[in-house]
Write a protein that holds these residues in place. Structure first.
Motif, PDB file in Angstrom:
ATOM      1  N   THR A 198       0.836  -1.206   0.000  1.00 19.14           N
ATOM      2  CA  THR A 198       0.000   0.000   0.000  1.00 19.14           C
ATOM      3  C   THR A 198       0.870   1.255   0.000  1.00 19.14           C
ATOM      4  OG1 THR A 198      -1.798  -1.132   1.167  1.00 19.14           O
ATOM      5  CG2 THR A 198      -1.772   1.279   1.260  1.00 19.14           C
ATOM      6  N   ASN A 199       1.867   1.292   0.879  1.00 23.38           N
ATOM      7  CA  ASN A 199       2.754   2.458   0.943  1.00 23.38           C
ATOM      8  C   ASN A 199       3.569   2.602  -0.340  1.00 23.38           C
ATOM      9  OD1 ASN A 199       1.881   3.111   3.518  1.00 23.38           O
ATOM     10  ND2 ASN A 199       3.505   1.952   4.536  1.00 23.38           N
ATOM     11  N   LEU A 200       3.974   1.481  -0.892  1.00 21.31           N
ATOM     12  CA  LEU A 200       4.739   1.482  -2.144  1.00 21.31           C
ATOM     13  C   LEU A 200       3.926   2.109  -3.278  1.00 21.31           C
ATOM     14  CD1 LEU A 200       7.499   0.094  -3.222  1.00 21.31           C
ATOM     15  CD2 LEU A 200       5.956  -1.629  -4.157  1.00 21.31           C
ATOM     16  N   LEU A 201       2.650   1.741  -3.350  1.00 21.23           N
ATOM     17  CA  LEU A 201       1.774   2.279  -4.387  1.00 21.23           C
ATOM     18  C   LEU A 201       1.508   3.763  -4.166  1.00 21.23           C
ATOM     19  CD1 LEU A 201      -0.733  -0.692  -4.656  1.00 21.23           C
ATOM     20  CD2 LEU A 201       0.842   0.054  -6.432  1.00 21.23           C
ATOM     21  N   HIS A 202       1.185   4.128  -2.924  1.00 13.96           N
ATOM     22  CA  HIS A 202       0.919   5.540  -2.634  1.00 13.96           C
ATOM     23  C   HIS A 202       2.133   6.417  -2.954  1.00 13.96           C
ATOM     24  CE1 HIS A 202      -2.560   4.633   0.401  1.00 13.96           C
ATOM     25  NE2 HIS A 202      -2.925   4.504  -0.861  1.00 13.96           N
ATOM     26  N   ILE A 247      -5.713   2.103  -3.958  1.00 13.51           N
ATOM     27  CA  ILE A 247      -6.183   3.125  -4.899  1.00 13.51           C
ATOM     28  C   ILE A 247      -7.392   3.856  -4.323  1.00 13.51           C
ATOM     29  CG2 ILE A 247      -7.245   3.469  -7.170  1.00 13.51           C
ATOM     30  CD1 ILE A 247      -5.430   1.175  -8.166  1.00 13.51           C
ATOM     31  N   ALA A 248      -8.286   3.099  -3.674  1.00  8.94           N
ATOM     32  CA  ALA A 248      -9.474   3.708  -3.079  1.00  8.94           C
ATOM     33  C   ALA A 248      -9.117   4.691  -1.972  1.00  8.94           C
ATOM     34  CB  ALA A 248     -10.393   2.623  -2.531  1.00  8.94           C
ATOM     35  N   SER A 249      -8.045   4.406  -1.237  1.00 11.22           N
ATOM     36  CA  SER A 249      -7.657   5.267  -0.113  1.00 11.22           C
ATOM     37  C   SER A 249      -6.777   6.439  -0.534  1.00 11.22           C
ATOM     38  CB  SER A 249      -6.930   4.443   0.961  1.00 11.22           C
ATOM     39  OG  SER A 249      -5.717   3.898   0.462  1.00 11.22           O
ATOM     40  N   TYR A 250      -6.375   6.457  -1.792  1.00  9.18           N
ATOM     41  CA  TYR A 250      -5.579   7.584  -2.288  1.00  9.18           C
ATOM     42  C   TYR A 250      -6.504   8.787  -2.442  1.00  9.18           C
ATOM     43  CZ  TYR A 250      -1.969  10.157  -4.697  1.00  9.18           C
ATOM     44  OH  TYR A 250      -1.037  11.101  -5.011  1.00  9.18           O
ATOM     45  N   PRO A 251      -6.069   9.993  -2.064  1.00 10.79           N
ATOM     46  CA  PRO A 251      -6.971  11.153  -2.010  1.00 10.79           C
ATOM     47  C   PRO A 251      -7.300  11.822  -3.337  1.00 10.79           C
ATOM     48  CG  PRO A 251      -4.793  11.788  -1.275  1.00 10.79           C
ATOM     49  CD  PRO A 251      -4.746  10.300  -1.479  1.00 10.79           C
ATOM     50  N   CYS A 252      -7.496  11.042  -4.376  1.00  6.68           N
ATOM     51  CA  CYS A 252      -8.115  11.540  -5.601  1.00  6.68           C
ATOM     52  C   CYS A 252      -8.696  10.321  -6.316  1.00  6.68           C
ATOM     53  CB  CYS A 252      -7.142  12.312  -6.495  1.00  6.68           C
ATOM     54  SG  CYS A 252      -5.930  11.323  -7.367  1.00  6.68           S
ATOM     55  N   GLU A 253      -9.705  10.545  -7.136  1.00  8.44           N
ATOM     56  CA  GLU A 253     -10.416   9.439  -7.760  1.00  8.44           C
ATOM     57  C   GLU A 253      -9.610   8.860  -8.915  1.00  8.44           C
ATOM     58  OE1 GLU A 253     -14.743   8.646  -9.867  1.00  8.44           O
ATOM     59  OE2 GLU A 253     -14.541  10.226  -8.365  1.00  8.44           O
ATOM     60  N   LEU A 254      -9.252   7.586  -8.795  1.00 11.89           N
ATOM     61  CA  LEU A 254      -8.460   6.916  -9.815  1.00 11.89           C
ATOM     62  C   LEU A 254      -9.093   5.579 -10.172  1.00 11.89           C
ATOM     63  CD1 LEU A 254      -4.916   7.468  -8.250  1.00 11.89           C
ATOM     64  CD2 LEU A 254      -5.826   8.643 -10.266  1.00 11.89           C
ATOM     65  N   LYS A 255      -9.044   5.216 -11.445  1.00 13.74           N
ATOM     66  CA  LYS A 255      -9.518   3.914 -11.895  1.00 13.74           C
ATOM     67  C   LYS A 255      -8.344   2.933 -11.903  1.00 13.74           C
ATOM     68  CE  LYS A 255     -13.055   5.974 -14.864  1.00 13.74           C
ATOM     69  NZ  LYS A 255     -13.565   6.131 -16.261  1.00 13.74           N
ATOM     70  N   LEU A 256      -8.655   1.644 -11.925  1.00 12.23           N
ATOM     71  CA  LEU A 256      -7.635   0.602 -11.985  1.00 12.23           C
ATOM     72  C   LEU A 256      -7.771  -0.146 -13.302  1.00 12.23           C
ATOM     73  CD1 LEU A 256      -5.422  -1.239 -10.766  1.00 12.23           C
ATOM     74  CD2 LEU A 256      -7.271  -2.557  -9.686  1.00 12.23           C
ATOM     75  N   MET A 257      -6.674  -0.226 -14.048  1.00 13.99           N
ATOM     76  CA  MET A 257      -6.681  -0.965 -15.311  1.00 13.99           C
ATOM     77  C   MET A 257      -6.289  -2.411 -15.039  1.00 13.99           C
ATOM     78  SD  MET A 257      -4.762  -0.111 -18.954  1.00 13.99           S
ATOM     79  CE  MET A 257      -5.718   1.404 -19.187  1.00 13.99           C
ATOM     80  N   VAL A 258      -7.119  -3.346 -15.553  1.00 11.64           N
ATOM     81  CA  VAL A 258      -6.893  -4.774 -15.327  1.00 11.64           C
ATOM     82  C   VAL A 258      -7.032  -5.527 -16.641  1.00 11.64           C
ATOM     83  CG1 VAL A 258      -7.729  -4.690 -12.948  1.00 11.64           C
ATOM     84  CG2 VAL A 258      -9.329  -5.203 -14.807  1.00 11.64           C
ATOM     85  N   LEU A 259      -6.535  -6.756 -16.648  1.00 16.21           N
ATOM     86  CA  LEU A 259      -6.648  -7.624 -17.819  1.00 16.21           C
ATOM     87  C   LEU A 259      -8.070  -8.137 -17.942  1.00 16.21           C
ATOM     88  CD1 LEU A 259      -5.198  -9.246 -20.110  1.00 16.21           C
ATOM     89  CD2 LEU A 259      -4.872 -11.062 -18.414  1.00 16.21           C
ATOM     90  N   SER A 260      -8.670  -7.948 -19.104  1.00 15.06           N
ATOM     91  CA  SER A 260     -10.016  -8.463 -19.355  1.00 15.06           C
ATOM     92  C   SER A 260      -9.954  -9.967 -19.579  1.00 15.06           C
ATOM     93  CB  SER A 260     -10.624  -7.775 -20.581  1.00 15.06           C
ATOM     94  OG  SER A 260     -11.957  -8.191 -20.768  1.00 15.06           O
TER      95      SER A 260
END
Length: 244
Positions: A82-86, A130-143
């Motif tokens: 989580t910290n790494l991503l933030h 991503i949800a806890s990051y203080p701006c709205e971001l989408k997550l790209m995933v493999l379909s």
């Protein structure tokens, strides 16, 4: 159908990719955040290119693995990841703000992306980060054929998903990518263009065993790491335009 591409992967005196040419063609740039590639100057230059060409930007975070270009898996705790991503997202977001730009999504890089798609607990950690990051971001995933689990995890976290399909990769019957160790796993240009045409016209992909998959596709992943790849992106863009 938007085209996304991994960019900003140079470092210091080492130049990788054809970012200037690719950025002029694509719609979405997955920008390296410093842990598998990039540095402050490369980030700033890549963001300037995105602004010049009005390209949507996303963070492309990775495991801390510059030597392995982020292609080696690591065992990290929930807190560590989580910290790494933030940290990585914040780095790119801060530099984007300097340019008057905003991030809109996150696409994990390399082994982190593959691990996320294979491990629901890891995907949950990433979605919650991503949800806890203080701006709205989408997550790209493999379909895949069945996106129900991924969708459920995203809904519980309260984030939106972007489903991507790879233009140049061969698919297994379950919607996973064929291992690069197998012959034919990466399409030549003819097969690539055939696959793109099929996705655009019918929403399907022909698998390695000759079957048909119906895949949700918000974005098509392309590559811009050499002049041949740039020529392919150009042809893909033209092909998509022809099919409306």
């Amino acid at each position: 159908m938007k085209l996304n591409c991994d960019l900003g992967e140079s470092f210091g005196q080492y130049s990788l990719g054809c970012d200037e040419q690719a950025m002029a063609i694509i719609d979405m740039a997955n920008i390296a955040c410093g842990f598998h590639a990039s540095d402050p100057n490369v980030m700033a230059h890549t963001l300037s290119l995105a602004k010049l060409h009005n390209v949507e930007i996303g963070a492309h975070p990775s495991y801390p693995d510059r030597q392995g270009f982020g292609r080696r898996s690591m065992q990290l705790s929930t807190t560590e990841l989580t910290n790494l991503l933030h940290y990585q997202i914040a780095t790119l977001e801060g530099m984007a703000k300097v340019k008057g730009l905003s991030l809109s999504y996150v696409k994990p890089h390399g082994a982190l992306y593959n691990d996320m798609m294979a491990n629901s607990e890891l995907l949950t950690t990433i979605a919650n980060a991503i949800a806890s990051y203080p701006c709205e971001l989408k997550l790209m995933v493999l379909s895949k054929v069945d996106n129900s689990q991924v969708t459920r995890i995203a809904e519980l976290a309260g984030i939106e998903l972007l489903f991507e399909v790879f233009a140049d990769r061969q698919y297994n019957p379950d919607g996973s990518l064929v291992s690069r160790n197998l012959a034919g796993a990466v399409h030549n240009e003819t097969k690539l263009l055939e696959q793109v045409s099929e996705i655009k016209q019918f929403g399907t992909i022909t698998t390695r065993d000759g079957g048909k998959l119906t895949l949700q596709c918000d974005s098509l992943c392309v590559h811009g790491d050499n002049p041949s790849a740039i020529a392919q992106i150009t042809k893909i863009k033209q092909l998509l335009a022809e099919h409306g």
